[in-house]
Scaffold this motif. Structure first.
Motif, short mmCIF file in Angstrom:
data_model
loop_
_atom_site.label_atom_id
_atom_site.label_comp_id
_atom_site.label_asym_id
_atom_site.label_seq_id
_atom_site.Cartn_x
_atom_site.Cartn_y
_atom_site.Cartn_z
N ALA A 172 -1.82 -0.12 -8.51
CA ALA A 172 -3.01 0.65 -8.13
C ALA A 172 -2.94 1.87 -9.05
CB ALA A 172 -3.00 0.99 -6.67
N SER A 173 -2.51 3.06 -8.52
CA SER A 173 -2.25 4.19 -9.43
C SER A 173 -1.07 3.91 -10.33
CB SER A 173 -1.91 5.45 -8.66
OG SER A 173 -2.91 5.79 -7.78
N ASN A 174 -0.10 3.21 -9.76
CA ASN A 174 1.14 2.92 -10.45
C ASN A 174 1.47 1.44 -10.35
OD1 ASN A 174 1.84 5.44 -11.27
ND2 ASN A 174 3.30 5.83 -9.62
N ALA A 175 2.23 0.96 -11.28
CA ALA A 175 2.62 -0.45 -11.22
C ALA A 175 4.01 -0.61 -10.62
CB ALA A 175 2.59 -1.04 -12.62
N ALA B 65 -4.24 3.00 0.95
CA ALA B 65 -4.20 4.45 0.73
C ALA B 65 -4.41 4.80 -0.74
CB ALA B 65 -2.85 5.00 1.21
N ASP B 66 -4.55 3.80 -1.59
CA ASP B 66 -4.63 4.07 -3.03
C ASP B 66 -5.88 3.39 -3.60
OD1 ASP B 66 -4.20 4.48 -5.72
OD2 ASP B 66 -2.07 3.89 -5.67
N ASP B 67 -6.85 4.19 -4.01
CA ASP B 67 -8.08 3.58 -4.52
C ASP B 67 -8.20 3.68 -6.04
OD1 ASP B 67 -8.56 6.24 -4.79
OD2 ASP B 67 -10.43 6.27 -3.65
C1 LIG Z 1 3.20 7.21 -10.04
O1 LIG Z 1 4.48 7.33 -10.70
C2 LIG Z 1 4.69 8.62 -11.25
C3 LIG Z 1 5.99 8.57 -12.04
O2 LIG Z 1 6.94 7.79 -11.40
C4 LIG Z 1 4.75 9.65 -10.12
O3 LIG Z 1 4.93 10.94 -10.67
C5 LIG Z 1 3.43 9.60 -9.36
O4 LIG Z 1 3.49 10.46 -8.24
C6 LIG Z 1 3.13 8.20 -8.88
N1 LIG Z 1 1.81 8.17 -8.30
C7 LIG Z 1 1.57 7.61 -7.13
C8 LIG Z 1 0.16 7.67 -6.65
O5 LIG Z 1 2.42 7.02 -6.49
#
Ligand SMILES: *[C@@H]1O[C@H](CO)[C@@H](O)[C@H](O)[C@H]1NC(C)=O
Ligand SMILES: *[C@@H]1O[C@H](CO)[C@@H](O)[C@H](O)[C@H]1NC(C)=O
Ligand SMILES: *[C@@H]1O[C@H](CO)[C@@H](O)[C@H](O)[C@H]1NC(C)=O
Ligand SMILES: *[C@@H]1O[C@H](CO)[C@@H](O)[C@H](O)[C@H]1NC(C)=O
Ligand SMILES: *[C@@H]1O[C@H](CO)[C@@H](O)[C@H](O)[C@H]1NC(C)=O
Length: 436
Positions: free
Chosen positions: A142-145, A172-174
């Protein structure tokens, strides 16, 4: 909700079962016709009964995305050449599936992805030893893989069921960070190899393109394309505007961009996987629909042009030494003839665009060499490209491509000891021809 999920899954089965499209290669243009031409397939079985449980029915063993039936008018449109094999059960690839689990894919959308991927994986032989099997890895984003499963997680497709259906939407992540998903997939692919010959594929499922202000995934997608990683995209068309669907398709390897609402999605994905699994030994050139387009649809033969000249007979022995089963190249269609000449013009160091081909006069007839050194294929009434004044076996019993009378290039008899460049040919590495 469970009922709705069942309905969705059933819809997917119907879509798959009703699909009667097969790839067609009858056109001499680019790869595009293969993905857009409809041809009825008389061998497609009737739709299976609807699934009665929430778990998708995963196999349909008689359906194969193989080559289309030969055209009734002209024999095989490829003549002595072949389509890339596509025995789905024998696909051997490294595949990373990258799945959007953002809020915007929705639970229903994710269930479609799960059913689609599980269907595909169930016909492939999952495993990590060398041979006719594929490794599968799962990434969600989503925001992150996140790497859900590495290549070593699955030793069989049954292992896969549990993992794939345990993935849930992150409500919770759009945000949809495609770049992050592709980066993770790329590092999984980059850091391992069972067989350096094993081709690499990423399947990206996404419900949005530009959502969240992340960096563009285009440069990475282009780099992956250059690195010969084949990226298949499946865009969730209903949740996107058409410009977003187009943008996602730009990431895909040419011809490998799909949408979840197309009825032939699974067949098209198998065709893409088989194309990714069809390639040539190093230094050999794959016969394709368009010599000048390196992303053109590939056929099941490889060519090797030798600029060190040799007599026809010596050249034919040399081919068999270049690669197991290799022989002097055939030209049994205009398309292949044009391709060989384009290859010769591209690679010849001495501007000499004439070369031995695998045609010879033997036992009172002209015939082509084949991959079996003890079998010749009679020329008979099939495609011919003789220069004016030929055939004339008094000149010689072997055949070259040459230009005479300032006309275009065509077949010309020659003595079998006359030295000349030559083109060898061999079957592609594909689902019917494993290459260690
Ligand atoms: C995504 O990963 C980064 C680096 O690990 C982190 O700083 C960030 O908070 C993460 N974002 C979310 C939405 O989890
Ligand atoms: C797959 O096989 C490997 C090696 O035999 C083993 O270490 C691993 O635990 C197995 N994985 C599963 C999910 O069974
Ligand atoms: C799939 O959705 C896209 C975008 O909404 C639309 O343009 C296309 O016509 C649809 N295709 C089918 C087969 O429904
Ligand atoms: C072959 O590919 C080249 C480069 O992509 C393109 O310009 C050309 O039009 C193609 N030829 C045909 C016959 O499709
Ligand atoms: C080649 O053809 C001969 C004659 O038909 C046959 O006996 C032999 O098994 C073939 N060899 C291969 C490797 O297919």
């Amino acid at each position: 909700m469970a009922v709705f999920k069942n309905v969705l899954i059933f819809v997917i089965f119907l879509a798959v079962a009703l699909n009667k499209k097969v790839a067609s290669q009858s056109d001499s243009t680019d790869f595009t016709p293969v993905y857009s031409t409809n041809a009825p397939d008389a061998t497609t079985p009737p739709p299976p009964p609807p699934a009665t449980s929430g778990r998708p029915q995963t196999t349909a063993p008689t359906r194969r995305t193989t080559a289309p039936p030969p055209s009734p008018t002209s024999g095989s449109p490829l003549g002595l050449d072949r389509e890339c094999a596509c025995t789905v059960e024998k696909i051997w690839l490294d595949i990373v599936a990258v799945i959007d689990i953002s809020k915007s894919i929705t639970q229903e959308g994710l269930a479609q992805v799960q059913a689609n991927l599980d269907t595909i994986v169930h016909r492939i032989n999952v495993g990590s030893q060398a041979g006719y099997n594929s490794r599968i890895s799962l990434v969600s984003f989503a925001s992150n893989a996140t790497t859900v499963a590495s290549f070593s997680a699955f030793n069989s497709s049954d292992d896969f069921d549990n993992t794939i259906f345990n993935i849930n939407v992150n409500t919770a992540d759009d945000k949809v960070n495609i770049l992050s998903g592709l980066q993770t997939a790329n590092s999984i692919l980059g850091s391992s190899s069972v067989n350096p010959n094993r081709r690499r594929v990423v399947i990206l499922y996404t419900s949005a393109y530009d959502n969240g202000g992340f960096k563009s995934p285009i440069p990475l997608a282009q780099q992956m394309r250059e690195d010969n990683v084949k990226l298949i995209t499946v865009a969730f068309a209903q949740s996107m505007g058409s410009s977003d669907v187009d943008a996602v398709s730009e990431l895909a390897y040419p011809g490998f961009a799909f949408t979840n609402n197309q009825t032939d999605l699974i067949d098209q994905m198998y065709t893409a996987l088989c194309q990714a699994n069809c390639f040539c030994p190093p230094n050999w050139r794959q016969f394709t629909a368009n010599y000048t387009n390196k992303y053109a649809y590939g056929y099941g033969n490889c060519l090797y042009y030798s600029s060190i000249s040799a007599g026809w007979t010596a050249a034919s022995f040399a081919c068999r030494k270049e690669a197991p089963g290799a022989y002097l190249a055939s030209e049994s269609t205009q398309k292949k003839t044009d391709f060989n000449l384009a290859y010769s013009k591209d690679i010849s160091v001495n501007n000499q665009y004439s070369y031995h081909i695998g045609l010879e006069y033997k036992n009172n007839q002209y015939s082509w060499q084949t991959s079996n050194s003890s079998v010749l294929s009679a020329l008979g009434n099939s495609f011919k490209n003789w220069n004016p004044g030929y055939p004339n076996s008094n000149v010689g019993e072997c055949v070259k491509v040459d230009k005479v009378f300032g006309q275009s290039y065509g077949w010309t008899n020659e003595k079998c000891w006359s030295a000349l460049n030559y083109i060898c040919e061999v079957t592609t590495c594909d689902t019917d021809n494993y290459c260690a």
